[in-house]
Design a protein around this motif. Structure first.
Motif, PDB file in Angstrom:
ATOM      1  N   GLN A 224       0.823  -1.190   0.000  1.00  0.00           N
ATOM      2  CA  GLN A 224       0.000   0.000   0.000  1.00  0.00           C
ATOM      3  C   GLN A 224       0.863   1.248   0.000  1.00  0.00           C
ATOM      4  O   GLN A 224       1.915   1.290   0.644  1.00  0.00           O
ATOM      5  CB  GLN A 224      -0.923   0.030   1.228  1.00  0.00           C
ATOM      6  N   LEU A 225       0.389   2.253  -0.710  1.00  0.00           N
ATOM      7  CA  LEU A 225       1.031   3.554  -0.696  1.00  0.00           C
ATOM      8  C   LEU A 225       0.661   4.250   0.613  1.00  0.00           C
ATOM      9  O   LEU A 225      -0.516   4.494   0.884  1.00  0.00           O
ATOM     10  CB  LEU A 225       0.555   4.386  -1.887  1.00  0.00           C
ATOM     11  N   VAL A 226       1.675   4.547   1.446  1.00  0.00           N
ATOM     12  CA  VAL A 226       1.403   5.125   2.780  1.00  0.00           C
ATOM     13  C   VAL A 226       1.915   6.551   2.914  1.00  0.00           C
ATOM     14  O   VAL A 226       1.596   7.226   3.894  1.00  0.00           O
ATOM     15  CB  VAL A 226       2.011   4.250   3.892  1.00  0.00           C
ATOM     16  N   SER A 227       2.703   7.014   1.937  1.00  0.00           N
ATOM     17  CA  SER A 227       3.233   8.380   2.036  1.00  0.00           C
ATOM     18  C   SER A 227       3.615   8.867   0.651  1.00  0.00           C
ATOM     19  O   SER A 227       4.118   8.092  -0.174  1.00  0.00           O
ATOM     20  CB  SER A 227       4.453   8.417   2.956  1.00  0.00           C
ATOM     21  N   THR A 228       3.347  10.136   0.404  1.00  0.00           N
ATOM     22  CA  THR A 228       3.726  10.748  -0.871  1.00  0.00           C
ATOM     23  C   THR A 228       4.453  12.054  -0.602  1.00  0.00           C
ATOM     24  O   THR A 228       4.127  12.791   0.322  1.00  0.00           O
ATOM     25  CB  THR A 228       2.486  11.041  -1.749  1.00  0.00           C
ATOM     26  N   ASP A 229       5.458  12.330  -1.424  1.00  0.00           N
ATOM     27  CA  ASP A 229       6.212  13.572  -1.295  1.00  0.00           C
ATOM     28  C   ASP A 229       6.764  13.918  -2.663  1.00  0.00           C
ATOM     29  O   ASP A 229       7.608  13.201  -3.206  1.00  0.00           O
ATOM     30  CB  ASP A 229       7.353  13.401  -0.287  1.00  0.00           C
ATOM     31  N   ALA A 230       6.315  14.991  -3.226  1.00  0.00           N
ATOM     32  CA  ALA A 230       6.764  15.386  -4.574  1.00  0.00           C
ATOM     33  C   ALA A 230       8.177  15.910  -4.511  1.00  0.00           C
ATOM     34  O   ALA A 230       8.613  16.428  -3.499  1.00  0.00           O
ATOM     35  CB  ALA A 230       5.816  16.448  -5.122  1.00  0.00           C
TER      36      ALA A 230
END
Length: 218
Positions: A212-218
């Motif tokens: 699962q995707l748990v964190s995003t940061d561009a």
């Protein structure tokens, strides 16, 4: 002098003998047949060579430095779940990146919900809702992933929770339209780069194989 016929027969006999001799040594080949590899042999009185175990795992060192904290974490994941492959994960994460990114761009969130943590999914829903409230729509076309890099990996031996941080550089076209169909932002003919750092998590050894995707940061 010997008869010419006798000389010819003698030479023919020698030629046939040499042909049969060479054929027994080289064998016959047709077209582009690959040469036969020699059979493994062991000499009497000498032990067979053994494969030395404990060398670097190329499935890990292809992505992170040997002996690094990331490598140790990935090795621990593989001990808990022998079927886990780092290269397979990276390839799957690449596909998940395209699927999740385009699901968000196009506002189609139902199909990607199983692959996103609850808080991330809620933020996606909120962003799409705000877009719709403003009468905006997006037309996006995914071109491809230019870079895929495994940045970090951690593993909790107690909870068996694994986290892998990936860096993606994707290419896509994206155009934002207002409710009247006017272009607000973007150009369908201009390819833009999308840079993202995402963290995927999963409990290793569990029944659910999905990360699962748990964190995003561009």
């Amino acid at each position: 002098m010997e008869s010419p016929m006798v000389s010819i027969l003698v030479l023919a006999g020698i030629a046939i003998f040499l042909f049969l001799r060479l054929r027994s040594v080289l064998g016959t080949r047709d077209g582009f047949e690959k040469p036969r590899m020699p059979e493994p042999t062991s000499r009497r009185g000498q032990p067979d060579l053994e494969v030395i175990e404990g060398g670097p795992d190329n499935d890990i060192t292809d992505h992170v430095a040997e002996g690094s904290a990331q490598a140790n974490a990935l090795a621990a994941m593989k001990r808990v779940e022998p079927g886990f492959g780092v290269s397979d994960f990276v390839q799957g994460a690449r596909g998940a990146y395209e699927m999740i990114l385009m699901g968000f761009e196009n506002g189609e969130l139902n199909d990607i919900q199983p692959f996103i943590a609850e808080d991330i999914f809620e933020s996606f829903v909120e962003a799409v809702s705000q877009r719709e409230d403003q009468g905006l729509s997006i037309e996006a076309n995914f071109i491809g992933v230019r870079e895929t890099t495994l940045l970090n990996a951690t593993f909790d031996e107690t909870t068996r929770m694994a986290e892998i941080t990936m860096r993606f550089v994707g290419e896509l076209t994206s155009v934002v339209y207002d409710r009247d169909g006017n272009v607000v932002e973007g150009d369908a003919k201009t390819v833009k780069k999308q840079k993202d750092t995402w963290v995927f998590a999963r409990s290793m050894g569990g029944d659910d194989p999905n990360w699962q995707l748990v964190s995003t940061d561009a």
